[in-house]
Design a protein around this motif. Structure first.
Motif, PDB file in Angstrom:
ATOM      1  N   VAL B  69       0.924  -1.656   0.300  1.00 49.20           N
ATOM      2  CA  VAL B  69       0.151  -0.141  -0.331  1.00 49.20           C
ATOM      3  C   VAL B  69       1.237   0.623   0.308  1.00 49.20           C
ATOM      4  O   VAL B  69       1.655   1.513   1.121  1.00 49.20           O
ATOM      5  CB  VAL B  69      -0.661   0.196   0.984  1.00 49.20           C
ATOM      6  N   PHE B  70       0.525   2.499  -0.839  1.00 50.85           N
ATOM      7  CA  PHE B  70       1.468   3.434  -0.962  1.00 50.85           C
ATOM      8  C   PHE B  70       0.429   4.459  -0.607  1.00 50.85           C
ATOM      9  O   PHE B  70      -0.538   4.140  -1.176  1.00 50.85           O
ATOM     10  CB  PHE B  70       1.810   3.855  -2.406  1.00 50.85           C
ATOM     11  N   THR B  71       0.679   5.259   0.677  1.00 44.69           N
ATOM     12  CA  THR B  71       0.136   6.884   0.290  1.00 44.69           C
ATOM     13  C   THR B  71       0.459   8.224  -0.133  1.00 44.69           C
ATOM     14  O   THR B  71       2.121   8.157  -0.020  1.00 44.69           O
ATOM     15  CB  THR B  71      -0.665   6.758   2.015  1.00 44.69           C
ATOM     16  N   THR B  72      -0.014   8.729  -0.453  1.00 41.26           N
ATOM     17  CA  THR B  72       0.264  10.249  -0.592  1.00 41.26           C
ATOM     18  C   THR B  72      -0.416  11.429   0.582  1.00 41.26           C
ATOM     19  O   THR B  72      -1.891  11.224  -0.606  1.00 41.26           O
ATOM     20  CB  THR B  72       0.484  11.093  -2.251  1.00 41.26           C
ATOM     21  N   GLY B  73       0.353  12.486  -0.017  1.00 41.50           N
ATOM     22  CA  GLY B  73      -0.043  13.503   1.320  1.00 41.50           C
ATOM     23  C   GLY B  73      -0.612  13.439   2.883  1.00 41.50           C
ATOM     24  O   GLY B  73      -0.252  12.117   3.148  1.00 41.50           O
ATOM     25  N   GLY B  74      -0.505  14.916   3.226  1.00 38.27           N
ATOM     26  CA  GLY B  74      -0.523  14.864   4.842  1.00 38.27           C
ATOM     27  C   GLY B  74       0.365  14.449   5.687  1.00 38.27           C
ATOM     28  O   GLY B  74       0.184  14.403   7.076  1.00 38.27           O
ATOM     29  N   ILE B  75       1.611  14.635   5.114  1.00 35.44           N
ATOM     30  CA  ILE B  75       2.598  14.543   5.895  1.00 35.44           C
ATOM     31  C   ILE B  75       3.606  15.825   6.403  1.00 35.44           C
ATOM     32  O   ILE B  75       4.423  15.687   6.948  1.00 35.44           O
ATOM     33  CB  ILE B  75       3.828  13.376   5.555  1.00 35.44           C
ATOM     34  N   GLY B  76       3.279  16.591   6.555  1.00 37.87           N
ATOM     35  CA  GLY B  76       3.441  18.194   6.601  1.00 37.87           C
ATOM     36  C   GLY B  76       3.536  18.549   7.815  1.00 37.87           C
ATOM     37  O   GLY B  76       3.363  17.858   8.683  1.00 37.87           O
ATOM     38  N   PRO B  77       3.860  20.190   7.731  1.00 39.09           N
ATOM     39  CA  PRO B  77       4.110  19.971   9.575  1.00 39.09           C
ATOM     40  C   PRO B  77       2.875  21.058   9.479  1.00 39.09           C
ATOM     41  O   PRO B  77       2.422  20.772  11.476  1.00 39.09           O
ATOM     42  CB  PRO B  77       5.244  21.262   9.710  1.00 39.09           C
ATOM     43  N   ALA B 152       5.284  11.703   0.526  1.00 40.39           N
ATOM     44  CA  ALA B 152       4.206  13.093   0.416  1.00 40.39           C
ATOM     45  C   ALA B 152       3.334  13.651  -1.007  1.00 40.39           C
ATOM     46  O   ALA B 152       3.503  12.541  -1.272  1.00 40.39           O
ATOM     47  CB  ALA B 152       5.615  13.970  -0.261  1.00 40.39           C
ATOM     48  N   GLY B 153       2.416  14.414  -0.544  1.00 34.53           N
ATOM     49  CA  GLY B 153       1.678  14.720  -1.720  1.00 34.53           C
ATOM     50  C   GLY B 153       2.030  16.048  -2.508  1.00 34.53           C
ATOM     51  O   GLY B 153       2.077  15.529  -3.539  1.00 34.53           O
ATOM     52  N   VAL B 154       3.421  16.327  -2.035  1.00 33.36           N
ATOM     53  CA  VAL B 154       4.002  17.983  -3.648  1.00 33.36           C
ATOM     54  C   VAL B 154       4.623  16.684  -4.175  1.00 33.36           C
ATOM     55  O   VAL B 154       5.652  15.667  -3.795  1.00 33.36           O
ATOM     56  CB  VAL B 154       4.805  18.097  -2.731  1.00 33.36           C
ATOM     57  N   PRO B 155       3.912  16.265  -5.393  1.00 34.87           N
ATOM     58  CA  PRO B 155       4.215  15.172  -6.846  1.00 34.87           C
ATOM     59  C   PRO B 155       5.851  15.551  -6.701  1.00 34.87           C
ATOM     60  O   PRO B 155       6.506  14.472  -6.399  1.00 34.87           O
ATOM     61  CB  PRO B 155       3.997  16.041  -7.787  1.00 34.87           C
ATOM     62  N   VAL B 156       7.081  16.465  -6.463  1.00 35.58           N
ATOM     63  CA  VAL B 156       8.038  16.189  -7.124  1.00 35.58           C
ATOM     64  C   VAL B 156       9.136  16.198  -5.694  1.00 35.58           C
ATOM     65  O   VAL B 156       9.564  15.278  -6.030  1.00 35.58           O
ATOM     66  CB  VAL B 156       8.815  17.822  -6.980  1.00 35.58           C
ATOM     67  N   VAL B 157       7.761  15.679  -4.634  1.00 33.97           N
ATOM     68  CA  VAL B 157       9.340  15.103  -3.755  1.00 33.97           C
ATOM     69  C   VAL B 157       8.518  13.803  -3.703  1.00 33.97           C
ATOM     70  O   VAL B 157       9.245  12.619  -3.533  1.00 33.97           O
ATOM     71  CB  VAL B 157       8.515  15.865  -2.361  1.00 33.97           C
ATOM     72  N   MET B 158       7.267  13.191  -4.002  1.00 31.67           N
ATOM     73  CA  MET B 158       6.976  11.981  -3.652  1.00 31.67           C
ATOM     74  C   MET B 158       7.206  11.239  -4.954  1.00 31.67           C
ATOM     75  O   MET B 158       7.768  10.448  -4.942  1.00 31.67           O
ATOM     76  CB  MET B 158       5.663  11.943  -4.223  1.00 31.67           C
ATOM     77  N   GLN B 159       8.023  11.697  -5.614  1.00 32.84           N
ATOM     78  CA  GLN B 159       8.637  11.420  -7.099  1.00 32.84           C
ATOM     79  C   GLN B 159       9.672  11.140  -6.821  1.00 32.84           C
ATOM     80  O   GLN B 159      10.452   9.809  -7.154  1.00 32.84           O
ATOM     81  CB  GLN B 159       8.356  11.780  -8.409  1.00 32.84           C
ATOM     82  N   ALA B 160      10.528  12.054  -5.998  1.00 29.19           N
ATOM     83  CA  ALA B 160      11.286  11.292  -6.002  1.00 29.19           C
ATOM     84  C   ALA B 160      12.386   9.836  -4.729  1.00 29.19           C
ATOM     85  O   ALA B 160      12.643   9.660  -4.700  1.00 29.19           O
ATOM     86  CB  ALA B 160      12.569  12.470  -5.184  1.00 29.19           C
ATOM     87  N   MET B 161      10.793  10.706  -3.663  1.00 22.60           N
ATOM     88  CA  MET B 161      10.926   9.120  -2.197  1.00 22.60           C
ATOM     89  C   MET B 161      10.531   7.495  -3.449  1.00 22.60           C
ATOM     90  O   MET B 161      11.535   6.992  -2.788  1.00 22.60           O
ATOM     91  CB  MET B 161       9.737   9.882  -1.539  1.00 22.60           C
ATOM     92  N   LEU B 162       9.687   7.752  -4.257  1.00 24.59           N
ATOM     93  CA  LEU B 162       9.313   6.744  -5.355  1.00 24.59           C
ATOM     94  C   LEU B 162      10.360   6.178  -6.155  1.00 24.59           C
ATOM     95  O   LEU B 162      11.313   4.441  -5.728  1.00 24.59           O
ATOM     96  CB  LEU B 162       7.805   7.118  -5.999  1.00 24.59           C
TER      97      LEU B 162
END
Lengths: 255, 255
Positions: B69-77, B152-162
């Motif tokens: 399962v992969f989640t995106t979003g909701g891990i900011g401050p 993360a939900g921000v695409p550039v961050v999500m992409q780098a993580m993946l």
């Protein structure tokens, strides 16, 4: 206390092409915005493959939990278009050749001089008792059974179907949205924003960082509620909050 | 019989901004393509709001049903970033201040001369026993608990993580995809295509109409399977089928 009426919808996006990454879905956003306009809140979306178990399961779970369910995809003429039969199964209704839909297709194919074969006539199949959703683009209709609306997956067709049926939906209080942004980091204003959320628990307050060319970063604060005066008061405080942290509040175009 | 190993994943997109239509999601497609590359099939996606019940419910339903399962979003401050605490609840684990994540944030904020306040440190919270997912863009890490990957939900961050974690995933047989198209209506070839599907039941055959400027319409036939030779055989037959109905088969760029 406010007397707001909350009407919620869910969406089922049907299609292997979305899950494989072949096709970028754009129907979710169009549906979300269209429903907002008529006071309906899109509250959950599921993307499922073209399999009976997945479609029937999603439709039944969501139609029980939400006021409306909208599906997109799987209503064409080919073997992989199984939405109509799955929705019939979900409701325990027989799948029939809908006479009104068949008449529409017959007239359309007669007019365009093309052959209306048995496979194209599959697009006239609906669960028994369904009412049709007009397709002004390519004729083959969508349909409605109780609180479930079955629409095409091709965006231009989906959009035309939704535009046509929107006025018939029973919406509740319209969710209004206000945004204020500033070049202040999310982490800088997080505490004050949390305090603001506590002060206005009924407002849905979202915080979205932005990154612009030249290393410019900042935060957009989005507030959503049905009460315009309450929103105005809270957004003013959010602007003050940005100012207090050294930012210059801007108001991006409201949607 | 083939000895293919099927590995399936689900995705949870967390965020009111997707459901309100404010933001167009592009993470689904990136995840789908990235997983394809390592032999994992994205099989279901749910988009849920920033509420505990919705997030916990989706994570628990999907982690029991899929390999990943992969989640995106909701891990900011900010206050609306509740994914870490919800995933902790889903697993029945305490939410802790992850020492490794805190050290990363401390080093990052010391280096950039910005203040690491208590709210920014919230981004170091993970369920107990989680391992971190590297964030080469903005440091604040994602994390993994058992088969659940929180990004993360921000695409550039999500992409780098993946991109970083992809090589660590245990994939199965890679799903190959072949496409052949032609200027023949879906309804014209529907019957022959249905027969082809019956002949090759193991191949996932999708039919997608296309509309091009100048009134040009046609159909793309997409075939997916793990066996390249079988796909080659079936796609050749699909091309013959297009030819037999007066079309000129073309092979759009494969992905």
């Amino acid at each position: 206390m406010s007397s707001e009426t909350i009407v919620r919808a869910a969406m089922v996006i049907i299609g292997n092409e979305i899950l494989s990454g072949r096709t970028q879905d754009i129907n979710l956003q169009y549906l979300a915005k269209g429903l907002n306009e008529v006071g309906i809140r899109l509250s959950e979306v599921r993307v499922v493959p073209d399999t009976e178990a997945a479609i029937v399961g999603a439709v039944n779970a969501l139609r029980a939990a939400y006021d409306y369910v909208f599906t997109t995809g799987g209503i064409g003429p080919t073997h992989d278009d199984i939405t109509a039969e799955c929705v019939a199964k979900a409701f325990g209704r027989p799948l029939i050749r809908n006479p009104e839909a068949a008449a529409l297709l017959e007239a359309h194919y007669a007019r365009t001089g093309r052959e209306l074969n048995e496979w194209r006539l599959r697009m006239a199949n609906t669960p028994e008792g369904a009412s049709l959703i007009t397709n002004p683009v390519s004729t083959a209709p969508g349909f409605q059974v109780e609180n479930v609306f079955v629409m095409a997956g091709v965006p231009v067709v989906m959009q035309a179907m939704l535009d046509g049926l929107k006025a018939t939906l029973q919406g509740g209080s319209t969710m209004l949205s206000r945004t204020v942004g500033g070049e202040v980091g999310e982490g800088i204003i997080a505490q004050a924003l949390g305090t603001l959320q506590t002060k206005y628990p009924a407002i849905d307050i979202g915080s979205y960082p932005f990154y612009r060319p030249g290393g410019i970063t900042g935060t957009n604060i989005v507030m959503r509620h049905t009460d315009a005066a309450l929103l105005q008061q809270a957004i003013t405080e959010a602007a003050d909050l940005i100012r207090a942290h050294g930012g210059d509040p801007v108001y991006p175009e409201e949607t």
